[in-house]
Design an enzyme around this catalytic site. Structure first.
Site, mmCIF file in Angstrom:
data_model
loop_
_atom_site.group_PDB
_atom_site.id
_atom_site.type_symbol
_atom_site.label_atom_id
_atom_site.label_comp_id
_atom_site.label_asym_id
_atom_site.label_seq_id
_atom_site.Cartn_x
_atom_site.Cartn_y
_atom_site.Cartn_z
ATOM 1 C CB SER A 98 52.665 -58.563 43.830
ATOM 2 O OG SER A 98 51.989 -58.029 42.465
ATOM 3 C CG ASP A 117 49.143 -51.637 45.920
ATOM 4 O OD1 ASP A 117 49.786 -52.012 45.411
ATOM 5 O OD2 ASP A 117 49.028 -52.768 46.918
ATOM 6 C CG HIS A 156 52.724 -53.190 43.496
ATOM 7 N ND1 HIS A 156 51.497 -53.816 44.164
ATOM 8 C CD2 HIS A 156 53.092 -54.036 43.047
ATOM 9 C CE1 HIS A 156 51.426 -54.980 43.921
ATOM 10 N NE2 HIS A 156 52.464 -55.175 43.191
#
Length: 620
Positions: A157, A307, A336
């Site tokens: 991320s 995601d 995610h």
């Protein structure tokens, strides 16, 4: 055919097999931590894990030098654990520490400025100051006696995008990056998919960062990843045993920007801040610096089919854009961060760490120069759900888009392989009370725990404008983006389209497959630029190209649904559903004025959807 071994046809050497044969020769030491001053005097807190030979627990690995893997995090490099407490003190980076240090990589973790134990104040999301800091950190790393002079960067991320930004500095030591589950364009991959602000994400992320940056433990326990009651804020560095410097740093963090105030400033992509003409959403999006990533930097992009609102698009676009770089792409059955296997046919809830084994092989190849055989593998690997198998591909999309199956929306609510001759339409009154629930692709990116995806999808599309095919005569495979070409009129000068793809199985069970969304203001499609390549319809989301809908006039609207790979079963039906709201994640468009939408279903206003379907039976 469904293979017993899901990786059988995808790799010559499967990632897990590679990792199993890879020697583990080192142990993990307690990290050395310190402050590292930046050019402006701001001090960053860093942890350094230098591998220890398993036979030399008392000291370092002698004169050995190691490649470094760097992770720049706003989520604490380490927590302080209360006396007598227990738990993992580095939940954000532990998997990388535990996997790479024993295999001969030094791991360096940095609290980005304005976070954790670092000093400074954050002036934006992914501030350009952080990019400048990352180059200085690498300058320091290559001067250390344990460093080989070769550096890679990775992370999930925020940390993944930081690796893009580091590569864009052009530092000669940076040879490979693996951005994982991270954006290419913060605007449309994350906060404004289809030009629609994700209101719940903005609020949840703001709460998380206040809890972390201000050391608000009364707030932090709400987030499952940080709910350990033994956490006592960020861990001070070694030179700050009583935590006085840490207290000063946290006081500086009180001046950090607030996400709920900052992100709404960017209603249009690349529209500058009113007080800084040089700063727009592009400033904190890696695509804006694509041209500055040297062509010899290897790139592995990893994402999953659930995601968030578009991270998988980000991974694909990064792969397509950096076409002169050594590049690899991996798309799996993940949410995610790959915490959960999102396939409805999964064997276990928690995701297998196949991606981590592939990252190891990637760094071994490009940082250590090992003979990994990576050059003999397909550059793209993706997982087909329901088929439950990995597949390799040389290009994206994996199939020739000219062979996609076009299905037409009929005014009798059928989805069929032929269009109606006479112009017609289906009317739909938008209902702002419609939502998609709390078990969706959007929760995990807001740090909300999810383990089951769309468990209550049954019946949700019944209240939408839906079109359903006849039963499939044979199973078929779907891989890529579905592209909807719609003719739409609206009673209001703006509106939102939420387009959902559902499989209705022979027994009537309904399974969510994917979705796409678009604010009608942003319906204009333009060619994609070189620094932001796509194989799906591109739009600028700019103020210049935004245009109200002429009320009651049919306008062409083209949008891509989020990509996925899925096997539809024989006997199933395919449903395309259109809504004008998702109350659980998005604000109303337009505010308080639910439009009457009309979807063209015949003649010159015939709407259709192109599906990347293969091995298909007849659809009536």
């Amino acid at each position: 055919m469904i293979h017993e071994n899901p990786q059988e046809s995808a790799w010559r050497v499967k990632p897990d097999d590679y990792a199993a044969r890879r020697p583990v020769e080192y142990t993990i030491p307690e990290p050395q931590s310190r402050y590292l001053p930046m050019r402006d005097g701001c001090r960053l807190a860093i942890d350094v894990y230098v591998p220890l030979r398993a036979s030399n627990e008392a000291g370092s690995a002698g004169a050995e030098r190691f490649p470094a893997i760097v992770l720049f995090t706003p989520y604490y490099r380490r927590f302080k654990i209360r006396p007598g407490g227990s738990g993992e003190n580095a939940p954000n980076i532990a998997k990388f520490r535990d996997y790479f240090v024993p295999r001969g990589y030094a791991v360096v973790v940095i609290d980005v400025r304005g976070t954790g134990a670092s000093f400074g104040t954050r002036d934006s999301f992914r501030s350009p100051r952080e990019r400048d800091d990352s180059r200085e950190v690498v300058d320091w790393i290559v001067d250390q006696p344990w460093a080989s002079g070769v550096v890679g960067a990775t992370g999930i991320s925020y940390l993944g995008a930081a690796s893009d930004f580091l590569a864009s500095t052009g530092h000669p030591a940076v040879r490979a990056i693996a951005p994982l589950f991270s954006v290419w364009d913060t605007y449309t991959d994350n906060y404004y998919p289809g030009g629609i602000l994700l209101k719940a994400l903005t609020q949840s992320y703001d709460d998380l960062m206040v809890a972390l940056d201000h050391d608000r433990r009364d707030m932090l326990h709400r987030f499952v990843y940080y709910a350990n009651p033994d956490f006592e804020g960020p861990r001070p560095v070694d030179e700050d045993p009583d935590g006085e410097l840490l207290r000063q740093a946290i006081h500086e963090h009180l001046g950090n920007f607030r996400q709920t105030e900052f992100m709404p400033e960017f209603r249009f992509r690349e529209d500058p801040l009113p007080y800084d003409a040089s700063f727009s959403s592009a400033t904190f999006s890696p695509y804006s610096l694509a041209a500055q990533i040297p062509a010899d930097v290897a790139v592995l992009s990893v994402s999953g089919w659930m995601d968030g609102a578009g991270y998988m698009n980000g991974a694909i676009s990064r792969f397509l854009t950096l076409r002169d770089n050594p590049r690899h792409l991996m798309l799996g059955p993940w949410d995610h961060g790959a915490r959960i296997d999102v396939s409805p046919w999964r064997k276990t809830t928690m995701a297998e760490p196949t991606w981590l084994a592939e990252v190891l092989r990637f760094f071994d190849h490009y940082l250590l120069g090992y003979a990994t055989g990576l050059e003999n593998e397909a550059p793209i690997h993706y997982y087909a759900m329901h088929a439950e198998e990995w597949r390799g591909a040389d290009q994206w999309p994996p199939y020739d888009a000219r062979q996609d199956t076009e299905l037409f929306l009929r005014d009798d609510a059928r989805l069929a392989d032929g269009s109606q001759r006479e112009p017609s339409h289906k009317a739909y009154q938008v209902d702002f009370s419609i939502g998609t629930g709390s078990g969706t692709r959007y929760e995990r990116i807001a740090a909300i725990n999810s383990t089951d995806y769309y468990p209550d999808w049954q019946g949700r599309t019944d209240a939408m404008c839906s079109f359903t095919s006849a039963s499939l005569q044979a199973p078929l495979d779907f891989a890529g983006h579905a592209i909807a070409d719609l003719w739409v009129s609206s009673s209001e000068p703006d509106g939102a389209l939420f387009v959902y793809l559902t499989e209705i199985e022979a027994d009537g069970a309904q399974r969510y497959v994917t979705e796409g969304l678009l604010r009608l203001l942003h319906r204009r499609v333009t060619p994609c630029p070189d620094h932001y390549r796509t194989t799906w319809p591109f739009r600028t989301f700019s103020k210049e190209h935004a245009a109200p809908m002429p009320p009651g006039v049919f306008e062409p609207v083209r949008l891509a649904l989020l990509p996925t790979a899925w096997r539809f079963a024989a006997g199933s039906r395919i449903r395309v559903s259109i809504a004008g709201a998702d109350k659980d994640h998005c604000g109303q468009v337009p505010h308080g004025r639910p439009p009457l939408l009309k979807i063209g279903t015949g003649g010159q206003i015939g709407s259709r959807i192109a599906l990347p379907l293969h091995q298909i039976g007849n659809i009536g």
